[in-house]
Design a protein around this motif. Structure first.
Motif, PDB file in Angstrom:
ATOM      1  N   ALA A  87      45.546  44.005  55.386  1.00 29.85           N
ATOM      2  CA  ALA A  87      46.515  43.087  54.795  1.00 29.85           C
ATOM      3  C   ALA A  87      46.673  43.480  53.333  1.00 29.85           C
ATOM      4  O   ALA A  87      45.695  43.862  52.690  1.00 29.85           O
ATOM      5  CB  ALA A  87      46.040  41.646  54.908  1.00 29.85           C
ATOM      6  N   GLU A  88      47.882  43.387  52.832  1.00 31.50           N
ATOM      7  CA  GLU A  88      48.101  43.674  51.422  1.00 31.50           C
ATOM      8  C   GLU A  88      48.353  42.361  50.693  1.00 31.50           C
ATOM      9  O   GLU A  88      49.234  41.585  51.065  1.00 31.50           O
ATOM     10  CB  GLU A  88      49.282  44.620  51.217  1.00 31.50           C
ATOM     11  CG  GLU A  88      49.450  44.997  49.763  1.00 31.50           C
ATOM     12  CD  GLU A  88      50.516  46.047  49.532  1.00 31.50           C
ATOM     13  OE1 GLU A  88      50.916  46.194  48.363  1.00 31.50           O
ATOM     14  OE2 GLU A  88      50.946  46.698  50.499  1.00 31.50           O
ATOM     15  N   VAL A  89      47.553  42.126  49.661  1.00 31.70           N
ATOM     16  CA  VAL A  89      47.662  40.903  48.875  1.00 31.70           C
ATOM     17  C   VAL A  89      47.618  41.276  47.397  1.00 31.70           C
ATOM     18  O   VAL A  89      46.656  41.900  46.937  1.00 31.70           O
ATOM     19  CB  VAL A  89      46.504  39.922  49.205  1.00 31.70           C
ATOM     20  CG1 VAL A  89      46.574  38.691  48.336  1.00 31.70           C
ATOM     21  CG2 VAL A  89      46.520  39.552  50.673  1.00 31.70           C
ATOM     22  N   ASP A  90      48.663  40.905  46.688  1.00 32.54           N
ATOM     23  CA  ASP A  90      48.743  41.184  45.251  1.00 32.54           C
ATOM     24  C   ASP A  90      48.474  42.656  44.940  1.00 32.54           C
ATOM     25  O   ASP A  90      47.750  42.989  44.000  1.00 32.54           O
ATOM     26  CB  ASP A  90      47.768  40.286  44.476  1.00 32.54           C
ATOM     27  CG  ASP A  90      48.059  38.810  44.683  1.00 32.54           C
ATOM     28  OD1 ASP A  90      49.248  38.452  44.824  1.00 32.54           O
ATOM     29  OD2 ASP A  90      47.105  38.010  44.709  1.00 32.54           O
ATOM     30  N   GLY A  91      49.027  43.542  45.765  1.00 32.44           N
ATOM     31  CA  GLY A  91      48.880  44.972  45.547  1.00 32.44           C
ATOM     32  C   GLY A  91      47.540  45.545  45.980  1.00 32.44           C
ATOM     33  O   GLY A  91      47.298  46.736  45.816  1.00 32.44           O
ATOM     34  N   LYS A  92      46.675  44.742  46.527  1.00 29.99           N
ATOM     35  CA  LYS A  92      45.349  45.185  46.962  1.00 29.99           C
ATOM     36  C   LYS A  92      45.305  45.201  48.487  1.00 29.99           C
ATOM     37  O   LYS A  92      45.778  44.276  49.136  1.00 29.99           O
ATOM     38  CB  LYS A  92      44.277  44.242  46.421  1.00 29.99           C
ATOM     39  CG  LYS A  92      42.879  44.659  46.774  1.00 29.99           C
ATOM     40  CD  LYS A  92      41.851  43.719  46.177  1.00 29.99           C
ATOM     41  CE  LYS A  92      40.467  44.169  46.613  1.00 29.99           C
ATOM     42  NZ  LYS A  92      39.431  43.250  46.210  1.00 29.99           N
ATOM     43  N   ILE A  93      44.733  46.254  49.050  1.00 27.62           N
ATOM     44  CA  ILE A  93      44.575  46.371  50.492  1.00 27.62           C
ATOM     45  C   ILE A  93      43.238  45.719  50.884  1.00 27.62           C
ATOM     46  O   ILE A  93      42.188  46.068  50.352  1.00 27.62           O
ATOM     47  CB  ILE A  93      44.582  47.844  50.948  1.00 27.62           C
ATOM     48  CG1 ILE A  93      45.891  48.517  50.553  1.00 27.62           C
ATOM     49  CG2 ILE A  93      44.317  47.948  52.447  1.00 27.62           C
ATOM     50  CD1 ILE A  93      47.120  47.930  51.211  1.00 27.62           C
ATOM     51  N   ILE A  94      43.314  44.767  51.807  1.00 25.35           N
ATOM     52  CA  ILE A  94      42.133  44.056  52.307  1.00 25.35           C
ATOM     53  C   ILE A  94      41.902  44.508  53.749  1.00 25.35           C
ATOM     54  O   ILE A  94      42.817  44.466  54.567  1.00 25.35           O
ATOM     55  CB  ILE A  94      42.339  42.523  52.281  1.00 25.35           C
ATOM     56  CG1 ILE A  94      42.809  42.042  50.910  1.00 25.35           C
ATOM     57  CG2 ILE A  94      41.084  41.804  52.765  1.00 25.35           C
ATOM     58  CD1 ILE A  94      41.800  42.100  49.815  1.00 25.35           C
TER      59      ILE A  94
END
Length: 111
Positions: free
Chosen positions: A3-10
């Protein structure tokens, strides 16, 4: 799965469970909810998510559905404590859906 959240890949498991519990955020909850076919998280959703997270923090385990219903009844009353109510918000239930969105670990035996 990711998942991408605020430009970060989780990183998520193949079934969509959060792999690193420390990476949970409300923004990630919205992304996981989309994967679970929930388009909007209402205050009623957040009440369940927050209670599930509180129980996990206090006890180190996720609440099983019957116990969770009792916790809901104590906090929110009869109208919001039934399994039917929880399924109305989280189509695959507390364990498979709400806990996943809450960023909690996948219980043993849960797909």
């Amino acid at each position: 799965m990711q998942a991408e959240v605020d430009g970060k890949i989780i990183e998520l498991s193949e079934a969509g469970w959060l792999l690193n519990l420390d990476e949970w955020s409300e923004a990630l909850a919205h992304e996981i909810a989309k994967n679970e076919k929930i388009t909007e998280l209402t205050q009623e959703h957040w009440d369940i998510i927050n209670l599930a997270r509180e129980y996990f923090v206090e006890n180190g385990v996720v609440a099983e559905p019957r116990l969770f219903s009792k916790l809901m009844k104590k906090k929110f009353g009869d109208d919001r404590s039934s399994q039917k109510y929880i399924y109305s918000l989280f189509p695959t239930g507390l364990i498979k859906c709400a806990n996943k969105i809450a960023g909690l670990p996948r219980p043993k035996g849960c797909s």
